[in-house]
Scaffold this motif. Structure first.
Motif, PDB file in Angstrom:
ATOM      1  N   ARG A   8      17.046  16.845  -6.220  1.00  0.00           N
ATOM      2  CA  ARG A   8      16.767  17.907  -5.274  1.00  0.00           C
ATOM      3  C   ARG A   8      15.974  17.334  -4.117  1.00  0.00           C
ATOM      4  O   ARG A   8      15.249  16.356  -4.268  1.00  0.00           O
ATOM      5  N   THR A   9      16.090  17.957  -2.972  1.00  0.00           N
ATOM      6  CA  THR A   9      15.357  17.515  -1.798  1.00  0.00           C
ATOM      7  C   THR A   9      13.870  17.784  -2.004  1.00  0.00           C
ATOM      8  O   THR A   9      13.486  18.911  -2.338  1.00  0.00           O
ATOM      9  N   PRO A  10      13.028  16.759  -1.820  1.00  0.00           N
ATOM     10  CA  PRO A  10      11.592  16.975  -1.982  1.00  0.00           C
ATOM     11  C   PRO A  10      11.068  18.035  -1.008  1.00  0.00           C
ATOM     12  O   PRO A  10      11.452  18.048   0.153  1.00  0.00           O
ATOM     13  N   ARG A  11      10.224  18.905  -1.519  1.00  0.00           N
ATOM     14  CA  ARG A  11       9.555  19.881  -0.666  1.00  0.00           C
ATOM     15  C   ARG A  11       8.349  19.257   0.022  1.00  0.00           C
ATOM     16  O   ARG A  11       7.989  19.655   1.127  1.00  0.00           O
ATOM     17  N   ILE A  12       7.717  18.333  -0.673  1.00  0.00           N
ATOM     18  CA  ILE A  12       6.633  17.536  -0.092  1.00  0.00           C
ATOM     19  C   ILE A  12       7.083  16.088  -0.230  1.00  0.00           C
ATOM     20  O   ILE A  12       7.013  15.506  -1.313  1.00  0.00           O
ATOM     21  N   PRO A  13       7.592  15.501   0.839  1.00  0.00           N
ATOM     22  CA  PRO A  13       8.101  14.131   0.735  1.00  0.00           C
ATOM     23  C   PRO A  13       6.983  13.142   0.398  1.00  0.00           C
ATOM     24  O   PRO A  13       5.878  13.233   0.952  1.00  0.00           O
ATOM     25  N   PRO A  14       7.269  12.205  -0.497  1.00  0.00           N
ATOM     26  CA  PRO A  14       6.283  11.155  -0.784  1.00  0.00           C
ATOM     27  C   PRO A  14       6.003  10.345   0.479  1.00  0.00           C
ATOM     28  O   PRO A  14       6.917  10.093   1.272  1.00  0.00           O
ATOM     29  N   LEU A  15       4.741   9.961   0.666  1.00  0.00           N
ATOM     30  CA  LEU A  15       4.392   9.105   1.791  1.00  0.00           C
ATOM     31  C   LEU A  15       5.170   7.797   1.682  1.00  0.00           C
ATOM     32  O   LEU A  15       5.452   7.321   0.585  1.00  0.00           O
ATOM     33  N   GLU A  16       5.495   7.229   2.810  1.00  0.00           N
ATOM     34  CA  GLU A  16       6.230   5.962   2.843  1.00  0.00           C
ATOM     35  C   GLU A  16       5.389   4.884   3.521  1.00  0.00           C
ATOM     36  O   GLU A  16       4.610   5.177   4.422  1.00  0.00           O
ATOM     37  N   ALA A  17       5.555   3.634   3.088  1.00  0.00           N
ATOM     38  CA  ALA A  17       4.880   2.495   3.714  1.00  0.00           C
ATOM     39  C   ALA A  17       5.433   2.319   5.125  1.00  0.00           C
ATOM     40  O   ALA A  17       6.578   2.696   5.382  1.00  0.00           O
ATOM     41  N   PRO A  18       4.675   1.782   6.012  1.00  0.00           N
ATOM     42  CA  PRO A  18       3.312   1.299   5.851  1.00  0.00           C
ATOM     43  C   PRO A  18       2.314   2.458   5.842  1.00  0.00           C
ATOM     44  O   PRO A  18       2.446   3.413   6.595  1.00  0.00           O
ATOM     45  N   TYR A  19       1.335   2.342   4.934  1.00  0.00           N
ATOM     46  CA  TYR A  19       0.328   3.382   4.777  1.00  0.00           C
ATOM     47  C   TYR A  19      -0.888   3.045   5.630  1.00  0.00           C
ATOM     48  O   TYR A  19      -1.261   1.872   5.729  1.00  0.00           O
ATOM     49  N   PRO A  20      -1.539   4.057   6.201  1.00  0.00           N
ATOM     50  CA  PRO A  20      -2.815   3.774   6.868  1.00  0.00           C
ATOM     51  C   PRO A  20      -3.792   3.193   5.839  1.00  0.00           C
ATOM     52  O   PRO A  20      -3.700   3.507   4.650  1.00  0.00           O
ATOM     53  N   GLU A  21      -4.716   2.380   6.266  1.00  0.00           N
ATOM     54  CA  GLU A  21      -5.611   1.638   5.363  1.00  0.00           C
ATOM     55  C   GLU A  21      -6.267   2.510   4.286  1.00  0.00           C
ATOM     56  O   GLU A  21      -6.170   2.176   3.110  1.00  0.00           O
ATOM     57  N   PRO A  22      -6.892   3.624   4.580  1.00  0.00           N
ATOM     58  CA  PRO A  22      -7.523   4.347   3.469  1.00  0.00           C
ATOM     59  C   PRO A  22      -6.496   4.871   2.456  1.00  0.00           C
ATOM     60  O   PRO A  22      -6.766   4.894   1.261  1.00  0.00           O
ATOM     61  N   ILE A  23      -5.320   5.242   2.912  1.00  0.00           N
ATOM     62  CA  ILE A  23      -4.283   5.742   2.001  1.00  0.00           C
ATOM     63  C   ILE A  23      -3.709   4.595   1.174  1.00  0.00           C
ATOM     64  O   ILE A  23      -3.502   4.731  -0.034  1.00  0.00           O
ATOM     65  N   GLY A  24      -3.465   3.461   1.792  1.00  0.00           N
ATOM     66  CA  GLY A  24      -2.960   2.298   1.064  1.00  0.00           C
ATOM     67  C   GLY A  24      -3.910   1.867  -0.034  1.00  0.00           C
ATOM     68  O   GLY A  24      -3.492   1.565  -1.155  1.00  0.00           O
ATOM     69  N   GLU A  25      -5.194   1.871   0.272  1.00  0.00           N
ATOM     70  CA  GLU A  25      -6.199   1.487  -0.717  1.00  0.00           C
ATOM     71  C   GLU A  25      -6.254   2.520  -1.847  1.00  0.00           C
ATOM     72  O   GLU A  25      -6.334   2.158  -3.016  1.00  0.00           O
ATOM     73  N   LEU A  26      -6.171   3.795  -1.521  1.00  0.00           N
ATOM     74  CA  LEU A  26      -6.156   4.856  -2.529  1.00  0.00           C
ATOM     75  C   LEU A  26      -4.936   4.708  -3.441  1.00  0.00           C
ATOM     76  O   LEU A  26      -5.059   4.767  -4.666  1.00  0.00           O
ATOM     77  N   LEU A  27      -3.780   4.495  -2.868  1.00  0.00           N
ATOM     78  CA  LEU A  27      -2.561   4.340  -3.666  1.00  0.00           C
ATOM     79  C   LEU A  27      -2.629   3.114  -4.572  1.00  0.00           C
ATOM     80  O   LEU A  27      -2.168   3.151  -5.716  1.00  0.00           O
ATOM     81  N   THR A  28      -3.241   2.051  -4.087  1.00  0.00           N
ATOM     82  CA  THR A  28      -3.414   0.851  -4.916  1.00  0.00           C
ATOM     83  C   THR A  28      -4.296   1.169  -6.119  1.00  0.00           C
ATOM     84  O   THR A  28      -3.994   0.765  -7.247  1.00  0.00           O
ATOM     85  N   ARG A  29      -5.374   1.920  -5.896  1.00  0.00           N
ATOM     86  CA  ARG A  29      -6.269   2.285  -7.003  1.00  0.00           C
ATOM     87  C   ARG A  29      -5.607   3.259  -7.972  1.00  0.00           C
ATOM     88  O   ARG A  29      -5.894   3.237  -9.168  1.00  0.00           O
ATOM     89  N   MET A  30      -4.712   4.101  -7.484  1.00  0.00           N
ATOM     90  CA  MET A  30      -4.043   5.082  -8.339  1.00  0.00           C
ATOM     91  C   MET A  30      -2.971   4.448  -9.219  1.00  0.00           C
ATOM     92  O   MET A  30      -2.654   4.968 -10.285  1.00  0.00           O
ATOM     93  N   THR A  31      -2.419   3.345  -8.783  1.00  0.00           N
ATOM     94  CA  THR A  31      -1.258   2.749  -9.449  1.00  0.00           C
ATOM     95  C   THR A  31      -1.689   1.786 -10.550  1.00  0.00           C
ATOM     96  O   THR A  31      -2.392   0.814 -10.287  1.00  0.00           O
TER      97      THR A  31
END
Length: 190
Positions: A8-31
């Motif tokens: 199904r088509t996402p209603r809230i699309p997942p963020l795509e790279a390149p991520y802004p620095e604070p988001i990239g760091e957050l995603l790294t910690r979440m994974t």
């Protein structure tokens, strides 16, 4: 269960790279280090970085080494909650990531993935956990007979953890389903 034969088509699309620095760091910690990639669910949660940040601590506790329950017990609860909620995304991620380590077999898979699976095919302790999840799902409560059966195997602290885990993955299932998080290519399907 939700029909997921087609994406199904996402209603809230997942963020795509390149991520802004604070988001990239957050995603790294979440994974988790063993994850093949940054999960679509995390990339959806990171749309609200403040909330994603705050939820990481509880998630890490419930899934971490400090947990009062075993990996198998944890995964039974998670898989059954996801099945009851029709959250194939999260069910598939957990089956792919933890089924072997938890010692699940094909019978466990078929019973836990189906809301009307034959619970008598499960080991007695596993059956108690599935019954707990089913009762919580249907009534937001556990009847006295099941509570006494659970109490014979798990301490009060463990029971609180099991119920919090069920509630947490109910919330995760809501997000997966309502946001239409796209299925991971590598994850199991029903």
């Amino acid at each position: 269960m939700t029909d997921t034969t087609t994406q199904r088509t996402p209603r809230i699309p997942p963020l795509e790279a390149p991520y802004p620095e604070p988001i990239g760091e957050l995603l790294t910690r979440m994974t988790p280090p063993q994850a093949p990639e940054i999960l679509a669910l995390f990339r959806v949660l990171a749309v609200n970085p403040a909330l994603a940040e705050r939820t990481m601590e509880l998630g890490r506790y419930l899934l971490g080494r400090k947990a009062a329950i075993s990996l198998r017990e944890r995964e039974i609860v998670i898989l059954r909650v996801c099945a009851r909620c029709g959250a194939e995304y999260e069910w598939g991620v957990h089956w792919s990531g933890f089924a072997d380590a938890a010692g699940f077999n094909d019978t466990d898979r078929s019973v836990m993935a189906s809301p009307d699976g034959d619970l008598s095919l499960l080991a007695p302790r596993d059956r108690l956990l599935v019954s707990m999840v089913d009762q919580l799902h249907h009534t937001s409560d556990v009847d006295d007979a099941l509570w006494e059966a659970l109490r014979a195997h798990w301490s009060h602290a463990q029971l609180i953890e099991l119920m919090m885990l069920a509630g947490w993955y109910h919330s995760v299932s809501y997000v997966c389903n309502a946001a239409r998080v796209p299925l991971e290519n590598w994850a199991a399907r029903w």
